[in-house]
Motif scaffolding. Structure first.
Motif, PDB file in Angstrom:
ATOM      1  N   ARG A 160       0.784  -1.252   0.035  1.00  0.00           N
ATOM      2  CA  ARG A 160       0.010   0.164  -0.018  1.00  0.00           C
ATOM      3  C   ARG A 160       0.875   1.228   0.008  1.00  0.00           C
ATOM      4  O   ARG A 160       0.696   2.206  -0.804  1.00  0.00           O
ATOM      5  CB  ARG A 160      -1.045   0.135   1.247  1.00  0.00           C
ATOM      6  CG  ARG A 160      -1.886   1.250   1.071  1.00  0.00           C
ATOM      7  CD  ARG A 160      -3.144   1.165   2.241  1.00  0.00           C
ATOM      8  NE  ARG A 160      -3.800  -0.318   1.981  1.00  0.00           N
ATOM      9  CZ  ARG A 160      -4.995  -0.399   0.963  1.00  0.00           C
ATOM     10  NH1 ARG A 160      -5.079   0.367   0.448  1.00  0.00           N
ATOM     11  NH2 ARG A 160      -5.517  -1.495   1.044  1.00  0.00           N
ATOM     12  N   GLU A 196      -2.688   8.169  -1.880  1.00  0.00           N
ATOM     13  CA  GLU A 196      -3.353   7.183  -1.217  1.00  0.00           C
ATOM     14  C   GLU A 196      -4.122   6.464  -2.408  1.00  0.00           C
ATOM     15  O   GLU A 196      -5.118   6.999  -3.006  1.00  0.00           O
ATOM     16  CB  GLU A 196      -4.161   7.222  -0.190  1.00  0.00           C
ATOM     17  CG  GLU A 196      -3.396   7.685   1.159  1.00  0.00           C
ATOM     18  CD  GLU A 196      -2.424   6.606   1.578  1.00  0.00           C
ATOM     19  OE1 GLU A 196      -2.494   5.505   1.559  1.00  0.00           O
ATOM     20  OE2 GLU A 196      -1.223   7.016   1.771  1.00  0.00           O
ATOM     21  N   ARG A 241      -7.052   4.057  -4.190  1.00  0.00           N
ATOM     22  CA  ARG A 241      -8.580   4.118  -3.851  1.00  0.00           C
ATOM     23  C   ARG A 241      -8.948   2.688  -4.173  1.00  0.00           C
ATOM     24  O   ARG A 241      -8.629   2.319  -5.372  1.00  0.00           O
ATOM     25  CB  ARG A 241      -9.383   5.166  -4.535  1.00  0.00           C
ATOM     26  CG  ARG A 241      -8.770   6.632  -4.102  1.00  0.00           C
ATOM     27  CD  ARG A 241      -9.615   7.650  -4.907  1.00  0.00           C
ATOM     28  NE  ARG A 241      -9.377   7.517  -6.324  1.00  0.00           N
ATOM     29  CZ  ARG A 241     -10.013   7.997  -7.418  1.00  0.00           C
ATOM     30  NH1 ARG A 241     -11.258   8.656  -7.075  1.00  0.00           N
ATOM     31  NH2 ARG A 241      -9.591   7.768  -8.667  1.00  0.00           N
ATOM     32  N   GLY A 242      -9.725   2.024  -3.439  1.00  0.00           N
ATOM     33  CA  GLY A 242     -10.321   0.714  -4.056  1.00  0.00           C
ATOM     34  C   GLY A 242      -9.340  -0.437  -4.157  1.00  0.00           C
ATOM     35  O   GLY A 242      -9.698  -1.291  -4.804  1.00  0.00           O
ATOM     36  N   ARG A 277      -7.469  -3.650  -4.112  1.00  0.00           N
ATOM     37  CA  ARG A 277      -7.972  -4.997  -3.726  1.00  0.00           C
ATOM     38  C   ARG A 277      -6.670  -5.738  -3.483  1.00  0.00           C
ATOM     39  O   ARG A 277      -6.755  -6.599  -2.885  1.00  0.00           O
ATOM     40  CB  ARG A 277      -8.988  -5.520  -4.829  1.00  0.00           C
ATOM     41  CG  ARG A 277      -9.616  -6.799  -4.602  1.00  0.00           C
ATOM     42  CD  ARG A 277     -10.404  -7.087  -5.735  1.00  0.00           C
ATOM     43  NE  ARG A 277     -11.036  -8.458  -5.567  1.00  0.00           N
ATOM     44  CZ  ARG A 277     -11.987  -8.868  -4.836  1.00  0.00           C
ATOM     45  NH1 ARG A 277     -12.401  -8.120  -3.950  1.00  0.00           N
ATOM     46  NH2 ARG A 277     -12.255 -10.066  -4.630  1.00  0.00           N
ATOM     47  N   THR A 329      -8.480  -3.212  -8.647  1.00  0.00           N
ATOM     48  CA  THR A 329      -9.227  -2.345  -7.724  1.00  0.00           C
ATOM     49  C   THR A 329     -10.842  -3.208  -7.660  1.00  0.00           C
ATOM     50  O   THR A 329     -11.177  -3.604  -8.468  1.00  0.00           O
ATOM     51  CB  THR A 329      -9.348  -1.139  -8.284  1.00  0.00           C
ATOM     52  OG1 THR A 329      -9.971  -1.149  -9.467  1.00  0.00           O
ATOM     53  CG2 THR A 329      -7.941  -0.274  -8.446  1.00  0.00           C
ATOM     54  N   ASN A 330     -11.254  -2.673  -6.626  1.00  0.00           N
ATOM     55  CA  ASN A 330     -12.748  -2.997  -6.392  1.00  0.00           C
ATOM     56  C   ASN A 330     -13.631  -2.355  -7.549  1.00  0.00           C
ATOM     57  O   ASN A 330     -13.058  -1.031  -7.959  1.00  0.00           O
ATOM     58  CB  ASN A 330     -13.313  -2.625  -5.094  1.00  0.00           C
ATOM     59  CG  ASN A 330     -12.571  -3.457  -3.989  1.00  0.00           C
ATOM     60  OD1 ASN A 330     -12.600  -4.461  -4.112  1.00  0.00           O
ATOM     61  ND2 ASN A 330     -11.926  -2.672  -2.884  1.00  0.00           N
ATOM     62  N   ARG A 339     -16.464  -0.958  -6.936  1.00  0.00           N
ATOM     63  CA  ARG A 339     -16.796   0.277  -6.449  1.00  0.00           C
ATOM     64  C   ARG A 339     -15.831   0.727  -5.302  1.00  0.00           C
ATOM     65  O   ARG A 339     -15.227   0.204  -4.599  1.00  0.00           O
ATOM     66  CB  ARG A 339     -18.148  -0.046  -5.551  1.00  0.00           C
ATOM     67  CG  ARG A 339     -19.304  -0.141  -6.655  1.00  0.00           C
ATOM     68  CD  ARG A 339     -20.534  -0.304  -5.708  1.00  0.00           C
ATOM     69  NE  ARG A 339     -21.774  -0.760  -6.555  1.00  0.00           N
ATOM     70  CZ  ARG A 339     -22.327  -0.004  -7.497  1.00  0.00           C
ATOM     71  NH1 ARG A 339     -22.283   1.212  -7.455  1.00  0.00           N
ATOM     72  NH2 ARG A 339     -23.071  -0.419  -8.364  1.00  0.00           N
ATOM     73  N   LEU A 340     -15.708   2.278  -5.375  1.00  0.00           N
ATOM     74  CA  LEU A 340     -14.767   2.804  -4.381  1.00  0.00           C
ATOM     75  C   LEU A 340     -15.436   2.817  -3.112  1.00  0.00           C
ATOM     76  O   LEU A 340     -16.554   2.377  -2.879  1.00  0.00           O
ATOM     77  CB  LEU A 340     -14.578   4.285  -4.791  1.00  0.00           C
ATOM     78  CG  LEU A 340     -13.852   4.628  -6.257  1.00  0.00           C
ATOM     79  CD1 LEU A 340     -13.675   6.067  -6.364  1.00  0.00           C
ATOM     80  CD2 LEU A 340     -12.339   3.784  -6.215  1.00  0.00           C
ATOM     81  N   GLU A 341     -14.597   3.045  -2.194  1.00  0.00           N
ATOM     82  CA  GLU A 341     -15.100   3.112  -0.830  1.00  0.00           C
ATOM     83  C   GLU A 341     -16.463   3.929  -0.408  1.00  0.00           C
ATOM     84  O   GLU A 341     -17.228   3.500   0.286  1.00  0.00           O
ATOM     85  CB  GLU A 341     -13.957   3.461   0.415  1.00  0.00           C
ATOM     86  CG  GLU A 341     -12.790   2.862   0.274  1.00  0.00           C
ATOM     87  CD  GLU A 341     -11.843   2.766  -0.832  1.00  0.00           C
ATOM     88  OE1 GLU A 341     -12.057   3.688  -1.756  1.00  0.00           O
ATOM     89  OE2 GLU A 341     -10.762   2.123  -0.607  1.00  0.00           O
ATOM     90  N   ASP A 342     -16.598   4.714  -1.004  1.00  0.00           N
ATOM     91  CA  ASP A 342     -17.965   5.597  -1.042  1.00  0.00           C
ATOM     92  C   ASP A 342     -19.048   5.283  -1.928  1.00  0.00           C
ATOM     93  O   ASP A 342     -20.215   5.909  -1.923  1.00  0.00           O
ATOM     94  CB  ASP A 342     -17.503   7.220  -1.321  1.00  0.00           C
ATOM     95  CG  ASP A 342     -17.351   7.683  -2.926  1.00  0.00           C
ATOM     96  OD1 ASP A 342     -17.465   6.382  -3.837  1.00  0.00           O
ATOM     97  OD2 ASP A 342     -17.190   8.533  -3.058  1.00  0.00           O
TER      98      ASP A 342
END
Length: 163
Positions: free
Chosen positions: A8, A18, A20-21, A23, A39-40, A42-45
Motif C-alpha cells: 500500500r 493514497e 483508492r479501492g 484490492r 481495484t474494487n 466500487r470505491l469506498e464511497d
C-alpha cells in the motif's frame, strides 16, 4: 483480499496519493514492487469504478505515455476497422475483463475500460490488463509491452524513471 502495508505504501509513493479501492497487487515489477493493482468495482464511497486493473509502476507509466503521445492509440483503433480477427480478439479481451470484474461485483454496465471493445482510448489500461491476466488475453496490451521490451522490465522501477 488483503494488501500488505508495504505494498500500500509503495503504491501510494508511485501514485503520489493514497490508492483508492485497492484490492490486490495483480502484477509486480522485476524489482518486486507493485506494477498493477486490482481495484474494487466500487470505491469506498460506493462510486462505480469500472477500471479493474490500474497501472502503478512509475517507469512503465512513463513509457506507456510515450507510446500514447506518439499516436499509437489512433493507429490501433484504425486497425480494428480493417482487421476482423484483431477486432474479435479485442472483443474477447473486453468480455474477459467484464466477466472478471462482474465476478467481484456486477456494476450493471457493459462499460469496461480503455475504450474496449470499439476503440483504444487508454493504453495504460491495456498494458495493466496484459500484465495482470497474462499474455494472449489483451492484444493491444501485449503489443505495447512488446514495443517497450527494450526498456521494461528492467531495473528498480519504483525509485527511478529511466530517461
Amino acid at each position: 483480499m488483503t494488501v500488505s502495508d508495504e505494498d500500500r505504501a509503495a503504491v501510494a509513493a508511485q501514485l503520489g496519493r493514497e490508492p483508492r479501492g485497492m484490492r490486490a497487487v495483480a502484477a509486480r515489477c522485476p524489482s518486486g514492487h507493485p506494477a498493477v493493482v486490482q481495484t474494487n468495482p466500487r470505491l469506498e464511497d460506493g462510486t462505480p469504478f469500472p477500471t479493474l486493473y490500474y497501472l502503478t509502476c512509475s517507469r512503465l507509466n512513463s513509457y506507456v505515455s510515450r507510446l500514447e503521445g506518439a499516436g499509437l492509440m489512433k493507429e490501433m483503433t484504425d486497425r480494428l476497422a480493417v482487421d476482423d480477427e484483431l477486432a474479435e480478439r479485442y472483443r474477447r479481451a473486453h468480455e474477459s475483463y467484464l466477466a472478471e470484474r462482474d465476478a467481484i461485483e456486477p456494476l450493471g454496465t457493459a462499460v469496461t475500460a480503455g475504450g474496449m471493445p470499439g476503440r483504444v482510448k487508454c493504453l495504460h489500461v491495456h498494458v495493466a490488463h496484459s500484465l495482470a491476466a497474462g499474455r494472449g488475453v489483451n492484444p493491444f496490451g501485449d503489443e505495447a509491452l512488446d514495443l517497450l521490451a527494450e526498456w521494461w522490465p528492467s531495473g528498480d522501477c519504483a525509485s527511478t524513471v529511466k530517461k
